[in-house]
Design a protein around this motif. Structure first.
Motif, short mmCIF file in Angstrom:
data_model
loop_
_atom_site.label_atom_id
_atom_site.label_comp_id
_atom_site.label_asym_id
_atom_site.label_seq_id
_atom_site.Cartn_x
_atom_site.Cartn_y
_atom_site.Cartn_z
N LYS A 90 0.82 -1.20 0.00
CA LYS A 90 0.00 0.00 0.00
C LYS A 90 0.86 1.25 0.00
CE LYS A 90 -4.10 -1.93 2.05
NZ LYS A 90 -5.17 -1.75 3.01
N LYS A 91 2.04 1.18 0.61
CA LYS A 91 2.93 2.33 0.63
C LYS A 91 3.41 2.64 -0.78
CE LYS A 91 7.00 4.07 3.00
NZ LYS A 91 8.06 3.77 3.94
N SER A 92 3.66 1.63 -1.57
CA SER A 92 4.11 1.81 -2.94
C SER A 92 3.01 2.45 -3.79
CB SER A 92 4.53 0.48 -3.55
OG SER A 92 4.84 0.62 -4.90
N PHE A 121 0.53 4.30 -2.68
CA PHE A 121 0.37 5.66 -2.19
C PHE A 121 1.43 6.57 -2.80
CE2 PHE A 121 1.22 8.94 1.05
CZ PHE A 121 -0.02 9.55 1.05
N LYS A 122 2.68 6.11 -2.85
CA LYS A 122 3.76 6.88 -3.42
C LYS A 122 3.51 7.13 -4.91
CE LYS A 122 8.62 6.59 -4.54
NZ LYS A 122 9.75 5.69 -4.61
N ASP A 123 3.03 6.11 -5.64
CA ASP A 123 2.75 6.27 -7.07
C ASP A 123 1.64 7.29 -7.31
OD1 ASP A 123 4.71 4.42 -7.63
OD2 ASP A 123 3.30 2.76 -7.91
N ILE A 125 0.85 9.80 -5.34
CA ILE A 125 1.41 11.12 -5.02
C ILE A 125 2.26 11.63 -6.17
CG2 ILE A 125 3.00 12.36 -3.49
CD1 ILE A 125 0.24 11.82 -2.27
N VAL A 126 3.09 10.79 -6.75
CA VAL A 126 3.93 11.19 -7.88
C VAL A 126 3.05 11.62 -9.06
CG1 VAL A 126 5.55 10.34 -9.63
CG2 VAL A 126 5.95 9.85 -7.21
N TYR A 158 4.75 10.06 -16.46
CA TYR A 158 4.44 9.09 -15.42
C TYR A 158 4.85 7.68 -15.85
CZ TYR A 158 1.96 6.46 -11.88
OH TYR A 158 1.66 5.61 -10.85
N TYR A 184 8.45 7.39 -15.32
CA TYR A 184 8.72 7.17 -13.89
C TYR A 184 8.52 5.69 -13.54
CZ TYR A 184 7.34 6.64 -9.03
OH TYR A 184 7.20 6.18 -7.75
N ARG A 236 10.79 3.36 -10.49
CA ARG A 236 10.04 2.59 -9.52
C ARG A 236 10.77 1.28 -9.24
NH1 ARG A 236 4.19 0.07 -10.39
NH2 ARG A 236 3.72 -0.40 -8.26
#
Length: 71
Positions: free
Chosen positions: A2-4, A6-8, A10-11, A57, A60, A65
């Protein structure tokens, strides 16, 4: 995991915000395609450029990633 995600998100939102700020200062219609005489034959609204956010994106995702499996 989930952290990954969330980071994606946000980016992507930061990239979208940057493109939106750039679009704010552009004229209302942007020539998008030119024919062989150099005349604009396709003119779009400036907010159409927001769809182009997918291009940086995807770069990215491809290059920055972290991949699963340690590579």
């Amino acid at each position: 995991m989930k952290k990954s995600i969330f980071k994606d998100v946000i980016v992507f939102l930061v990239m979208l915000a940057i493109v939106a700020v750039v679009c704010w200062f552009l004229p209302d219609s942007i020539p998008f395609h030119f024919n062989e005489q150099g005349e604009a034959d396709l003119v779009v609204n400036k907010w159409f450029l927001l769809l182009g956010t997918v291009i940086p994106y995807s770069a990215y995702i491809q290059f920055f990633r972290k991949r699963k499996g340690g590579k």
